[in-house]
Scaffold this motif. Structure first.
Motif, PDB file in Angstrom:
ATOM      1  N   SER A 173       0.832  -1.211   0.000  1.00  9.97           N
ATOM      2  CA  SER A 173       0.000   0.000   0.000  1.00  9.97           C
ATOM      3  C   SER A 173       0.863   1.256   0.000  1.00  9.97           C
ATOM      4  O   SER A 173       0.515   2.273  -0.618  1.00  9.97           O
ATOM      5  CB  SER A 173      -0.934  -0.002   1.210  1.00  9.97           C
ATOM      6  N   ALA A 174       2.025   1.184   0.684  1.00  5.42           N
ATOM      7  CA  ALA A 174       2.918   2.345   0.716  1.00  5.42           C
ATOM      8  C   ALA A 174       3.515   2.592  -0.671  1.00  5.42           C
ATOM      9  O   ALA A 174       3.667   3.742  -1.104  1.00  5.42           O
ATOM     10  CB  ALA A 174       4.029   2.131   1.734  1.00  5.42           C
ATOM     11  N   LEU A 175       3.825   1.505  -1.380  1.00  2.40           N
ATOM     12  CA  LEU A 175       4.355   1.659  -2.743  1.00  2.40           C
ATOM     13  C   LEU A 175       3.282   2.247  -3.665  1.00  2.40           C
ATOM     14  O   LEU A 175       3.573   3.093  -4.513  1.00  2.40           O
ATOM     15  CB  LEU A 175       4.843   0.320  -3.289  1.00  2.40           C
ATOM     16  N   GLN A 176       2.033   1.784  -3.475  1.00  2.00           N
ATOM     17  CA  GLN A 176       0.937   2.353  -4.279  1.00  2.00           C
ATOM     18  C   GLN A 176       0.804   3.853  -4.000  1.00  2.00           C
ATOM     19  O   GLN A 176       0.576   4.639  -4.921  1.00  2.00           O
ATOM     20  CB  GLN A 176      -0.379   1.633  -3.980  1.00  2.00           C
ATOM     21  N   VAL A 189      17.073  16.886 -16.021  1.00  2.00           N
ATOM     22  CA  VAL A 189      16.669  15.811 -16.934  1.00  2.00           C
ATOM     23  C   VAL A 189      16.662  14.476 -16.182  1.00  2.00           C
ATOM     24  O   VAL A 189      15.760  13.651 -16.344  1.00  2.00           O
ATOM     25  CB  VAL A 189      17.610  15.770 -18.167  1.00  2.00           C
ATOM     26  N   GLU A 190      17.639  14.270 -15.318  1.00  2.00           N
ATOM     27  CA  GLU A 190      17.681  13.027 -14.531  1.00  2.00           C
ATOM     28  C   GLU A 190      16.538  12.968 -13.516  1.00  2.00           C
ATOM     29  O   GLU A 190      16.049  11.884 -13.200  1.00  2.00           O
ATOM     30  CB  GLU A 190      19.030  12.893 -13.818  1.00  2.00           C
ATOM     31  N   VAL A 191      16.136  14.132 -12.994  1.00  2.00           N
ATOM     32  CA  VAL A 191      14.983  14.156 -12.089  1.00  2.00           C
ATOM     33  C   VAL A 191      13.755  13.597 -12.823  1.00  2.00           C
ATOM     34  O   VAL A 191      13.039  12.730 -12.309  1.00  2.00           O
ATOM     35  CB  VAL A 191      14.703  15.592 -11.566  1.00  2.00           C
ATOM     36  N   ILE A 192      13.530  14.085 -14.036  1.00  2.00           N
ATOM     37  CA  ILE A 192      12.388  13.622 -14.844  1.00  2.00           C
ATOM     38  C   ILE A 192      12.523  12.110 -15.086  1.00  2.00           C
ATOM     39  O   ILE A 192      11.566  11.350 -14.930  1.00  2.00           O
ATOM     40  CB  ILE A 192      12.339  14.352 -16.215  1.00  2.00           C
ATOM     41  N   HIS A 193      13.743  11.709 -15.475  1.00  2.00           N
ATOM     42  CA  HIS A 193      13.996  10.289 -15.762  1.00  2.00           C
ATOM     43  C   HIS A 193      13.673   9.421 -14.538  1.00  2.00           C
ATOM     44  O   HIS A 193      12.996   8.399 -14.650  1.00  2.00           O
ATOM     45  CB  HIS A 193      15.467  10.110 -16.163  1.00  2.00           C
ATOM     46  N   CYS A 194      14.154   9.831 -13.376  1.00  3.22           N
ATOM     47  CA  CYS A 194      13.966   9.028 -12.158  1.00  3.22           C
ATOM     48  C   CYS A 194      12.483   8.927 -11.791  1.00  3.22           C
ATOM     49  O   CYS A 194      12.023   7.876 -11.358  1.00  3.22           O
ATOM     50  CB  CYS A 194      14.756   9.604 -10.988  1.00  3.22           C
ATOM     51  N   VAL A 195      11.747  10.028 -11.934  1.00  2.00           N
ATOM     52  CA  VAL A 195      10.317   9.994 -11.607  1.00  2.00           C
ATOM     53  C   VAL A 195       9.599   9.025 -12.542  1.00  2.00           C
ATOM     54  O   VAL A 195       8.835   8.153 -12.108  1.00  2.00           O
ATOM     55  CB  VAL A 195       9.691  11.411 -11.688  1.00  2.00           C
ATOM     56  N   GLU A 196       9.864   9.143 -13.836  1.00  2.61           N
ATOM     57  CA  GLU A 196       9.194   8.284 -14.816  1.00  2.61           C
ATOM     58  C   GLU A 196       9.565   6.813 -14.600  1.00  2.61           C
ATOM     59  O   GLU A 196       8.697   5.931 -14.573  1.00  2.61           O
ATOM     60  CB  GLU A 196       9.572   8.729 -16.240  1.00  2.61           C
ATOM     61  N   GLU A 197      10.858   6.574 -14.397  1.00  2.62           N
ATOM     62  CA  GLU A 197      11.310   5.190 -14.213  1.00  2.62           C
ATOM     63  C   GLU A 197      10.816   4.605 -12.890  1.00  2.62           C
ATOM     64  O   GLU A 197      10.525   3.412 -12.802  1.00  2.62           O
ATOM     65  CB  GLU A 197      12.839   5.126 -14.272  1.00  2.62           C
ATOM     66  N   ALA A 198      10.738   5.442 -11.860  1.00  4.32           N
ATOM     67  CA  ALA A 198      10.281   4.961 -10.551  1.00  4.32           C
ATOM     68  C   ALA A 198       8.840   4.445 -10.655  1.00  4.32           C
ATOM     69  O   ALA A 198       8.471   3.445 -10.041  1.00  4.32           O
ATOM     70  CB  ALA A 198      10.395   6.055  -9.493  1.00  4.32           C
ATOM     71  N   ILE A 199       8.018   5.137 -11.458  1.00  2.00           N
ATOM     72  CA  ILE A 199       6.628   4.701 -11.644  1.00  2.00           C
ATOM     73  C   ILE A 199       6.613   3.297 -12.260  1.00  2.00           C
ATOM     74  O   ILE A 199       5.935   2.390 -11.765  1.00  2.00           O
ATOM     75  CB  ILE A 199       5.863   5.706 -12.543  1.00  2.00           C
ATOM     76  N   HIS A 200       7.411   3.102 -13.316  1.00  2.00           N
ATOM     77  CA  HIS A 200       7.464   1.783 -13.965  1.00  2.00           C
ATOM     78  C   HIS A 200       8.000   0.712 -13.021  1.00  2.00           C
ATOM     79  O   HIS A 200       7.533  -0.422 -13.002  1.00  2.00           O
ATOM     80  CB  HIS A 200       8.338   1.845 -15.225  1.00  2.00           C
ATOM     81  N   LEU A 201       8.996   1.107 -12.242  1.00  2.00           N
ATOM     82  CA  LEU A 201       9.627   0.154 -11.327  1.00  2.00           C
ATOM     83  C   LEU A 201       8.641  -0.296 -10.245  1.00  2.00           C
ATOM     84  O   LEU A 201       8.567  -1.486  -9.903  1.00  2.00           O
ATOM     85  CB  LEU A 201      10.850   0.833 -10.707  1.00  2.00           C
ATOM     86  N   ILE A 202       7.869   0.640  -9.715  1.00  2.00           N
ATOM     87  CA  ILE A 202       6.877   0.291  -8.699  1.00  2.00           C
ATOM     88  C   ILE A 202       5.844  -0.659  -9.305  1.00  2.00           C
ATOM     89  O   ILE A 202       5.456  -1.658  -8.680  1.00  2.00           O
ATOM     90  CB  ILE A 202       6.206   1.558  -8.115  1.00  2.00           C
ATOM     91  N   ASP A 203       5.434  -0.370 -10.549  1.00  2.00           N
ATOM     92  CA  ASP A 203       4.501  -1.280 -11.223  1.00  2.00           C
ATOM     93  C   ASP A 203       5.081  -2.685 -11.311  1.00  2.00           C
ATOM     94  O   ASP A 203       4.397  -3.675 -11.032  1.00  2.00           O
ATOM     95  CB  ASP A 203       4.187  -0.763 -12.642  1.00  2.00           C
TER      96      ASP A 203
END
Lengths: 249, 425
Positions: B171-174, B305-319
């Protein structure tokens, strides 16, 4: 006029100052109550005088002693921020190694810029009025200490051991996992964060004022641990730890 | 003219800047590292493998997660402990959390004041409340990632040799996923803000070094790559990078192919531009950051640019983590000793740890090579190239421009004075 406060750092990792910045929304509110007049990590400029100086890090060079004394002289109240300033923290591990030998091993010689003394806490050099323990500090506790100072009363730290908080959180005892835990002699206030995370207490908040070491040694012996084990553990954050002779060694 | 800035502000740790010019000619230019050496590797001697990461993390509060993660990886390699895909994914998520935490702190707290002409972000709390609130919201998001995965933002407690001593709640990851998606408008405004800042013009090509990340943008990696053609296994880092001592610094300097090289966001973005997330590439294009950028001030843009990358990738990683389902994993107790090296892309660049363990699993040798130490020679080379073109400026403005250059590297001095090789005898 708002109280003028400043943040300073010596030998350390700046993780305690970062923990202050990590207060986020509360930090914004803090700016309404106090004026931050010096904070080199995130701000240019210096102040002539301060009401409260929060000082992070240990002292290990003559230049650092001078700078610390100057900060003390222009501050009404000086607070040790975090383990390195309070007890010398992990820096104090250096007391167990020969500094000259370490310089030789690591840098290949005694170049003048590398000469340091064994790291000491602030109180070895100046009067420390209050302290926020921990490695890193707990942001809530920092706020509580600051609040007390702003209200003109002395801040209080918990005088009981971490075991109390651990039991209140109904966490299983770390010793049952056959691991050394410094909870019985360590000052509470962190809500047993490390134990809840499946780790053990490594004592970063320092030893309570009156640790009852005899029952503690009995617990250690019951779990087949000797003084050398506990000394090793105490040395991570508490070089003051003195142990009994280990019967098995 | 002599410029001496003692204890440079808005960087992590203590450094002095010294520039000496006589009638338009540069005599002296150096970045003095005055932080006390802490001999961290020496302090590890004899410590059990389970204590190594918690001690070495204390090198740095700003990059304690990177130190923890690379320390665990080096220990696991030395002692032959395999880790699961779940552990790999969660550690990567934690690494993203730290890069976000560190980059947002640098961008908003250390860099923005230079461009808006204020000594710190604090006065903006009144005049630019929106900006400060946004900075704090983004910083909180980064800290929440570290909290959920690592147990706390500074000096993490859950990552341990072989995996994690406690797993995050699904739930915390969600919740994190929701926060990450909700952060997108804040990121758009951040991009808008930084696009409007006048980044100084200055070109100096150098060697750009990072990990080769395989098919991903580099975070963890087994090879070292550089724009000058280096391609070496991480285990051979000591033969690839030469560290040396200079009299004005308590941190060692480093060189690879040339006299200096750069690590960090700009080096990574150059070396792995095509592997940035789609949104990050879009932002790079919008801000004029390219794979051939040679302006060190563009590190600022690369950081965003890396901030954007990390946010986008973090979403995929959590999925990916949630889809696979979280499960408790038993931690293996290793037997015997061994040697191992590992590397991670910390916020400021490539970070190496290498350990040798005895039969009881206690440290015999330790070595850490820190990103900032690798950048120091390059910062000085940049300063030497930049100063002559600025000597016509008033002293205050010249000083400001030089400080901005140093800050563009986001140097972490606490880290860089604790590096270095130890061979115990």
């Amino acid at each position: 006029m708002k109280p003028r406060i400043g943040f300073f750092d010596f030998t350390g990792c700046e993780g305690c100052q970062l923990t202050v910045l990590n207060l986020e929304e509360e930090f914004l509110e803090l700016l309404e109550l106090v004026e931050i007049v010096e904070f080199r990590e995130v701000m240019s400029g210096a102040a002539e005088s301060l009401d409260i100086a929060f000082v992070e890090g240990s002292i290990c060079r003559p230049q650092e002693v001078e700078r610390l004394k100057a900060i003390r002289a222009r501050s009404k109240t000086l607070v040790a921020l975090g383990a390195c300033a309070d007890t010398a923290g992990v820096n104090a591990l250096g007391h167990f190694r020969d500094l000259q030998q370490m310089r030789r091993e690591i840098y290949g010689g005694d170049a003048p810029q590398l000469l340091t003394e064994p790291p000491r806490p602030l109180q070895a050099w100046v009067q420390v009025d209050h302290r926020v323990p921990g490695c890193p500090i707990d942001g809530r506790e920092f706020l509580a200490v600051l609040q007390a100072l702003l209200m003109g009363r002395p801040p209080e730290l918990p005088s009981y051991s971490l075991c109390v908080e651990c039991k209140l959180a109904e966490l299983p005892c770390t010793f049952e996992r056959d691991q050394v835990c410094l909870g019985p002699v360590t000052r509470a206030g962190c809500k047993a964060l490390c134990i809840e995370a499946g780790d053990r207490c490594r004592g970063c908040r320092g030893v309570i004022d009156n640790p009852r070491s005899d029952p503690y040694y009995r617990i250690l012996e019951e779990h087949g641990l000797c003084a050398e084990d506990i000394l090793q553990e105490l040395r991570t954050f508490n070089v003051l730890g003195k142990g009994k002779q280990c019967a098995s060694k | 003219m002599r410029i001496e800035v003692a204890h440079l502000a808005r960087i992590e740790g203590h450094a002095n800047l010294v520039v000496d010019a006589v009638s338009g000619e540069l005599k002296e230019c150096r970045l003095e590292i005055v932080e006390s050496p802490r001999f961290f590797e020496g302090l590890l001697k004899g410590r059990h493998y389970s204590d190594v990461a918690p001690i070495i993390a204390r090198i740095c509060g700003v990059c304690s997660n990177s130190h923890t993660l690379v320390s665990l990886a080096a220990t696991e390699r030395a002692l032959g402990i395999p880790i699961s895909r779940q552990t790999r994914n969660l550690r990567r998520l934690l690494a993203y959390g730290e890069i976000l935490q560190s980059h947002i702190l640098q961008l908003y707290f250390m860099a923005v004041p230079d461009y808006l002409g204020v000594p710190s972000i604090f006065p903006l709390a009144r005049s630019r409340r929106d900006l400060v609130s946004r900075a704090l919201r983004l910083k909180k998001l980064a800290n929440d990632i570290c909290n959920v995965v690592g147990g706390r933002p500074v000096h993490p407690v859950t990552p341990c040799v072989g995996g994690f001593s406690a797993l995050p709640q699904a739930s915390a990851l969600q919740g994190l996923r929701r926060q990450l998606v909700q952060a997108l408008p804040d990121l758009e405004e951040t991009v808008e803000l930084f696009s409007s800042l006048p980044v100084p013009e200055f070109e100096r090509e150098t060697e750009y070094l990072s990990l080769g990340g395989g098919s991903d943008y580099p975070i963890f990696g087994d090879s070292i790559v550089s724009s000058d053609g280096i391609c070496a296994p991480v285990a051979e880092y000591a033969a690839t990078i030469e560290e040396y001592l200079v009299p004005h610094s308590t941190a060692k300097f480093a060189r690879a192919t040339r006299e200096s090289y750069m690590v960090g966001p700009l080096a990574r973005a150059r070396n792995a531009f095509a592997r940035l997330s789609p949104m990050a590439r879009q932002v790079a294009a919008a801000m004029g950051l390219s794979a051939s950028a040679t302006n060190p001030y563009h590190s600022l843009l690369a950081r965003l640019v890396e901030v954007i990358h990390c946010v986008e990738e973090a979403i995929h990683l959590i999925d990916a983590v949630l889809l696979a389902g979280l499960r408790e994993e038993a931690l293996r107790t290793p037997e015997g000793g061994g040697e191992g090296a590992a590397a991670i892309e910390a916020p400021r660049g490539t970070l190496f740890h290498a350990y040798g363990y005895d039969e009881k699993g206690c440290i015999e040798t330790a070595d850490c090579v820190i990103p900032t130490a690798q950048n120091l020679a390059n910062i000085e080379a940049d300063l030497r190239a930049l100063v002559p073109s600025l000597l016509g400026l008033p002293e205050a403005e010249l000083t400001r421009r030089l400080e901005m250059l140093v800050r563009a590297y986001d140097p972490c001095i606490s880290c860089s004075t604790h590096l270095l090789k130890v061979e115990f005898v």
